[in-house]
Design an enzyme around this catalytic site. Sequence first.
Site, PDB file in Angstrom:
ATOM      1  N   LYS A   1       0.790  -1.199  -0.033  1.00 49.37           N
ATOM      2  CA  LYS A   1      -0.147   0.104   0.022  1.00 49.37           C
ATOM      3  C   LYS A   1       0.854   1.243   0.114  1.00 49.37           C
ATOM      4  O   LYS A   1       1.998   1.276   0.647  1.00 49.37           O
ATOM      5  CB  LYS A   1      -0.905  -0.011   1.277  1.00 49.37           C
TER       6      LYS A   1
ATOM      7  N   SER B   1      -9.664   1.751   3.270  1.00 45.98           N
ATOM      8  CA  SER B   1      -8.736   2.362   2.218  1.00 45.98           C
ATOM      9  C   SER B   1      -7.729   1.589   1.453  1.00 45.98           C
ATOM     10  O   SER B   1      -7.329   2.120   0.457  1.00 45.98           O
ATOM     11  CB  SER B   1      -8.029   3.474   3.217  1.00 45.98           C
TER      12      SER B   1
ATOM     13  N   SER C   1      -9.689  -0.761   7.283  1.00 46.62           N
ATOM     14  CA  SER C   1      -9.282  -0.467   5.887  1.00 46.62           C
ATOM     15  C   SER C   1      -8.242  -1.649   5.455  1.00 46.62           C
ATOM     16  O   SER C   1      -8.192  -1.816   4.070  1.00 46.62           O
ATOM     17  CB  SER C   1      -8.136   0.774   6.089  1.00 46.62           C
TER      18      SER C   1
END
Lengths: 488, 97
Positions: free
Chosen positions: A77, A152, A176
């Site tokens: 990420k 997210s 997330s």
Amino acid sequence: MEWTELTALELGAAIKKGELSVREAVQGALDRIAARNSAMNAFVTVTSERALERAEQLQAGVKDADSPLYGVPMAVKDNICTRGVPTTCASKILDGFVPPYSACVVDKLASAGAVCLGKLNMDEFAMGSTSETSFYGPVKNPWDLTRAPGGSSGGAAAAVAAGLGWYAIGSDTGGSVRQPAAHCGVTGLKPTYGVVSRYGLIAYASSLDQIGPLCRDAADCAAVLDVIRGKDPRDGTSLDGQYGNLISGLTGDVRGLNIGLPVDCYGDGLNGEVKAAVLAVADALKSRGAEVVEVSFPVMEYVVPTYYIIAAAEASSNLARFDGVKYGWRAQEYEGLRDLYCKTRTQGFGPEVKRRILLGTFVLSSGYYDAYYRKALQVKAVIKEAFDKAFQWCDLLLTPVAPTTAPRLGESLSDPLQMYLGDVYTVSANLAGLPGLSMPCGFDSKGLPIGAQLIGPHFGEGQLLNAAHVFQMDTDWHKRVPKGGGPA
Amino acid sequence: MDVTPELVEHIVDLSRLELGPEEVRGIAAELERVLGYMDVLNRLDTEGVEPMSHVFPVKNVLREDVVVPFPFQDWVGLLAGAPETDGETFLAPKTVE
């Protein structure tokens, strides 16, 4: 079956046996990224050359490798620092930022023979539940490109689901990792707070942030967590997980395990198809000898406001460091230092980040601190206590991950409060620092994946992973592969 | 609670952001709605509950106070990420004339 549909452990075993080279694995993933990423926008940066070079270096060590993930290509990420590779948090304010160091997890995975394919798209600064607030454009759900992948860590979930890498590393502040895993049909784990070092993770809400894996199944999650966990002197809140090797803990036996169903999680607002699929998990584990008990968790209505007050407060403080002086982007025109700060931040942050900075500044400001921030910290203690009470009656809790399956793109952005309410099942684990796992448990009538969540007591990762593993021995939801983004 | 444009402007200023008058009105309405929802917390009696900032009783994690050398290439790398430097330090406009 294609190589890209294997689990990370299966691929690692195939590499070890010499059935394919590390380079072939990397090239396979890069080909898949080339074919499908433009439709999904899961990656912000693809590091093809670095990955191929790394594959050549690793090949020589295959025979002596002791990690089951040696040579397996993965991605990270974009809020986790990678030395020499841009790390943007999907924000204009960090556009072009190249960290001079790597996060603890990145170094640990490199030592275990991981090959990083690139950096994954996300909500800006991990603030959002749909991966649409990215400066680099929204991520699309590989099950239906008109829908959001969740957030997210939406790029991470979409990439693993679509076979653009065998596993991914995400971060989870209020769900997330778990919620995008649910919306994309992969397995995601948020470990106990502190089990994974946050060194090199760009902070959103430090008391809630935790790094975790997104994988094809629970066994892969166990393998990744075995590599990345452990106390790190550079993160004062990190802890040694009080358990042994997680892979060898996957016994396949859940006899006598007590699974709690918090009745307060199955009421109003929960989609009927989601509810049925999640309750079917209880039945499946029961048929393997687990026991199911209903438990009370009477604090559900407080979890979302408590979370958003604390997370926004910490975000407003953490994001004060983005001022156009030390790193990243700076506004072109300004008059003096104060104006430089204001112009840089106003032009550099997107609307959702500004909204949370403002909310956080408000709840910490003189005159409102006690009514909001202090109150939220008190309610946090009450929520933690509610979990402690529930765990007197059961070993782990089974809940939905999200009230619905993946929303249409754009649907959530128009109403922030509605988006916040969608986090109702995930945020409590962060507030109490507990491990939470999300796994695929079915599909709705639109063909979208449904996720079930298991929450355990502190350091209960072993039990969560074993229960998920048993469920995955009996079902094949986690083996379904989306076709989205592929050639028509 | 009543969120006035003046209150929003104060918060915007503390946050080192700038908003136009229309954005201020929009944020005021949004904040009012979000805070209205957060008032649900007042239904819970927390009298005497100790605020919890950390879930584990980990306090004052100390380590030996030793100097760890910072490699030159990392120092160069840190400066390379800044918008403006003179090669040795970050540069920003003067704060005091």
